[in-house]
Design a protein around this motif. Structure first.
Motif, PDB file in Angstrom:
ATOM      1  N   ILE A  82       0.836  -1.202   0.000  1.00  0.00           N
ATOM      2  CA  ILE A  82       0.000   0.000   0.000  1.00  0.00           C
ATOM      3  C   ILE A  82       0.872   1.253   0.000  1.00  0.00           C
ATOM      4  O   ILE A  82       0.581   2.234  -0.693  1.00  0.00           O
ATOM      5  N   SER A  83       1.969   1.218   0.776  1.00  0.00           N
ATOM      6  CA  SER A  83       2.846   2.386   0.871  1.00  0.00           C
ATOM      7  C   SER A  83       3.518   2.707  -0.460  1.00  0.00           C
ATOM      8  O   SER A  83       3.904   3.853  -0.694  1.00  0.00           O
ATOM      9  N   LEU A  84       3.659   1.715  -1.328  1.00  0.00           N
ATOM     10  CA  LEU A  84       4.226   1.976  -2.651  1.00  0.00           C
ATOM     11  C   LEU A  84       3.262   2.778  -3.518  1.00  0.00           C
ATOM     12  O   LEU A  84       3.677   3.519  -4.404  1.00  0.00           O
ATOM     13  N   VAL A  85       1.968   2.621  -3.236  1.00  0.00           N
ATOM     14  CA  VAL A  85       0.943   3.359  -3.967  1.00  0.00           C
ATOM     15  C   VAL A  85       0.696   4.715  -3.324  1.00  0.00           C
ATOM     16  O   VAL A  85       0.585   5.740  -3.990  1.00  0.00           O
ATOM     17  N   GLN A  86       0.578   4.714  -1.979  1.00  0.00           N
ATOM     18  CA  GLN A  86       0.431   5.958  -1.224  1.00  0.00           C
ATOM     19  C   GLN A  86       1.293   5.871   0.029  1.00  0.00           C
ATOM     20  O   GLN A  86       1.188   4.908   0.798  1.00  0.00           O
ATOM     21  N   VAL A  87       2.097   6.897   0.243  1.00  0.00           N
ATOM     22  CA  VAL A  87       3.062   6.891   1.340  1.00  0.00           C
ATOM     23  C   VAL A  87       2.408   6.652   2.691  1.00  0.00           C
ATOM     24  O   VAL A  87       3.026   6.088   3.596  1.00  0.00           O
ATOM     25  N   ARG A  88       1.152   7.057   2.850  1.00  0.00           N
ATOM     26  CA  ARG A  88       0.487   6.937   4.152  1.00  0.00           C
ATOM     27  C   ARG A  88       0.480   5.491   4.672  1.00  0.00           C
ATOM     28  O   ARG A  88       0.439   5.268   5.870  1.00  0.00           O
ATOM     29  N   GLY A  89       0.542   4.510   3.776  1.00  0.00           N
ATOM     30  CA  GLY A  89       0.582   3.121   4.212  1.00  0.00           C
ATOM     31  C   GLY A  89       1.848   2.764   4.958  1.00  0.00           C
ATOM     32  O   GLY A  89       1.883   1.779   5.697  1.00  0.00           O
ATOM     33  N   SER A  90       2.901   3.580   4.802  1.00  0.00           N
ATOM     34  CA  SER A  90       4.168   3.279   5.464  1.00  0.00           C
ATOM     35  C   SER A  90       4.074   3.415   6.975  1.00  0.00           C
ATOM     36  O   SER A  90       4.880   2.828   7.696  1.00  0.00           O
ATOM     37  N   PHE A  91       3.129   4.186   7.457  1.00  0.00           N
ATOM     38  CA  PHE A  91       2.953   4.317   8.912  1.00  0.00           C
ATOM     39  C   PHE A  91       2.691   2.940   9.524  1.00  0.00           C
ATOM     40  O   PHE A  91       3.321   2.551  10.515  1.00  0.00           O
ATOM     41  N   PHE A  92       1.764   2.197   8.941  1.00  0.00           N
ATOM     42  CA  PHE A  92       1.432   0.874   9.477  1.00  0.00           C
ATOM     43  C   PHE A  92       2.578  -0.111   9.239  1.00  0.00           C
ATOM     44  O   PHE A  92       2.881  -0.931  10.099  1.00  0.00           O
ATOM     45  N   ALA A  93       3.215  -0.017   8.075  1.00  0.00           N
ATOM     46  CA  ALA A  93       4.322  -0.922   7.782  1.00  0.00           C
ATOM     47  C   ALA A  93       5.464  -0.738   8.773  1.00  0.00           C
ATOM     48  O   ALA A  93       6.051  -1.714   9.258  1.00  0.00           O
ATOM     49  N   ASN A  94       5.771   0.509   9.117  1.00  0.00           N
ATOM     50  CA  ASN A  94       6.858   0.777  10.054  1.00  0.00           C
ATOM     51  C   ASN A  94       6.496   0.371  11.481  1.00  0.00           C
ATOM     52  O   ASN A  94       7.349  -0.115  12.224  1.00  0.00           O
ATOM     53  N   ILE A  95       5.254   0.578  11.877  1.00  0.00           N
ATOM     54  CA  ILE A  95       4.826   0.169  13.222  1.00  0.00           C
ATOM     55  C   ILE A  95       4.889  -1.351  13.359  1.00  0.00           C
ATOM     56  O   ILE A  95       5.408  -1.895  14.348  1.00  0.00           O
TER      57      ILE A  95
END
Length: 289
Positions: A82-95
Motif C-alpha cells: 500500500i505504501s508503494l501506492v500511497q506513502v500513508r501506508g508506510s505508517f502501518f508498515a513501520n509500526i
C-alpha cells in the motif's frame, strides 16, 4: 456488481483539486513521486519495513517461529505494498516492523551478553539495532542526497514549523470572534473545527469537494469575484496564513487574487481586519456588512 469499487476513492476528484491540493499532499504520493520530489525520505519511509520482511523470511527459512514470522510477513507485506501506492501506508508498515525486528535485536543482544566480549555477536547486535531505526535512515538519506549541512538546515526548518498556523495558540483569537463561517486554506480546516466554535468552508477531506472548490475560488479570484462568492456562501471571517504553502502558491501564481492582495498588505473594502491578529501567523478579517 459495484464497478466503482475497482476505482481509486479519488478517481472522481475535480481536476482543480487534484492540481491544487492532492498533488501537493506528501502522504498521498506514490514511491515514484516520492523519489522525484523528496528522494532523501525514501530510506526513512521504506527501509525498515523492507528489512523486516527480509528478516521474517530469513527466520522462516531457519525454522525459527515460522508461523509467527509468516503472519508478520503477510501483514507487513500488505502495508508495504500500500505504501508503494500511497506513502500513508508506510505508517502501518513501520509500526508492524517493530515486532520482528525487536525480536531479532533481542536475540542478538542475548548472544552478545552470553559471549561477554566485543566480537561477532556484539557487531551483529549493534548493526541490527541501528538499521532497525527510522532515525538512522532519515539522517542517512539527508546526508546522501543533500550533504552533511542539510541536517542543520532541516533541524532549523523543524523549529520554525513549531510556529505553525494551526497552533491552537494562534487560533485562540478566532475562537473569540462571533460564531460564523470561516474561509481558510484546507490545511487549517480541521484545527479550526477542533479549537473553535466556527464552521469552515474547507478541510483536507476529498469528500467535501464543493467546499474545497469554493474556498479555492475565493482565494484565487480577483477582489470583486471573491467578494461575490464570500457573500453568496455566507462567509463571515477570512483567515489568512501567509506562510501556508497553498496560500503562498496562490499568491504567487495569481497576482490579481484575494490572497495576493492580502499577502501584499492590500486591504479589500469588504474586509475589516481584526487588528490584534495582523502580526500573528494567522491573520483574521471580518466580512463587512
Amino acid at each position: 456488481i459495484v464497478p466503482a469499487c475497482l476505482q481509486s476513492p479519488l478517481a472522481d476528484l475535480d481536476p482543480m483539486l487534484r492540481t491544487m491540493w492532492l498533488d501537493k499532499v506528501s502522504e498521498a504520493r506514490s514511491v515514484v513521486s516520492q523519489a522525484r520530489f523528496s528522494p532523501e525520505n525514501l530510506g526513512r519511509i521504506y527501509a525498515v519495513p523492507l528489512i523486516a520482511l527480509m528478516v521474517c523470511f530469513w527466520q522462516v527459512r531457519r525454522g525459527h517461529k515460522s508461523r509467527q514470522h509468516l503472519v508478520f510477513a503477510a501483514v507487513i507485506g500488505i502495508a508495504f505494498a500500500i505504501s508503494l501506492v500511497q506513502v500513508r501506508g508506510s505508517f502501518f508498515a513501520n509500526i508492524l516492523a517493530i515486532i520482528p525486528l525487536s525480536a531479532l535485536v533481542a536475540e542478538k543482544q542475548s548472544q552478545y551478553r552470553k559471549d561477554n566480549r566485543i566480537g561477532a555477536a556484539a557487531l551483529q547486535y549493534g548493526f541490527f539495532a541501528l538499521i532497525s531505526m527510522q532515525l538512522v535512515w532519515s539522517v542517512g538519506g539527508l546526508v546522501a542526497v543533500d550533504g552533511v549541512d542539510s541536517i542543520q538546515t532541516h533541524a532549523t526548518e523543524a523549529e520554525e514549523q513549531q510556529e505553525h498556523c494551526a497552533d491552537p495558540h494562534y487560533l485562540s483569537p478566532l475562537a473569540g470572534q462571533p460564531t460564523g463561517v470561516v474561509s481558510a486554506v484546507s490545511n487549517l480546516g480541521s484545527d479550526m473545527l477542533r479549537h473553535t466554535g466556527h464552521r469552515v468552508l474547507s478541510a483536507p477531506y476529498h469528500r467535501n469537494q464543493n467546499g474545497m472548490l469554493t474556498q479555492l475560488r475565493i482565494a484565487m479570484s480577483d477582489l470583486a469575484e471573491a467578494e461575490a462568492i464570500i457573500r453568496k456562501t455566507g462567509v463571515t471571517i477570512v483567515a489568512f496564513c501567509p506562510s501556508d504553502p497553498e496560500a503562498k502558491f496562490i499568491a504567487k501564481e495569481h497576482p490579481d487574487s484575494l490572497y495576493a492582495a492580502l499577502a501584499r498588505g492590500q486591504m479589500p473594502e469588504f474586509l475589516i481586519p481584526v487588528s490584534e491578529t495582523l502580526d500573528n501567523p494567522v491573520q483574521l478579517y471580518r466580512v463587512a456588512d
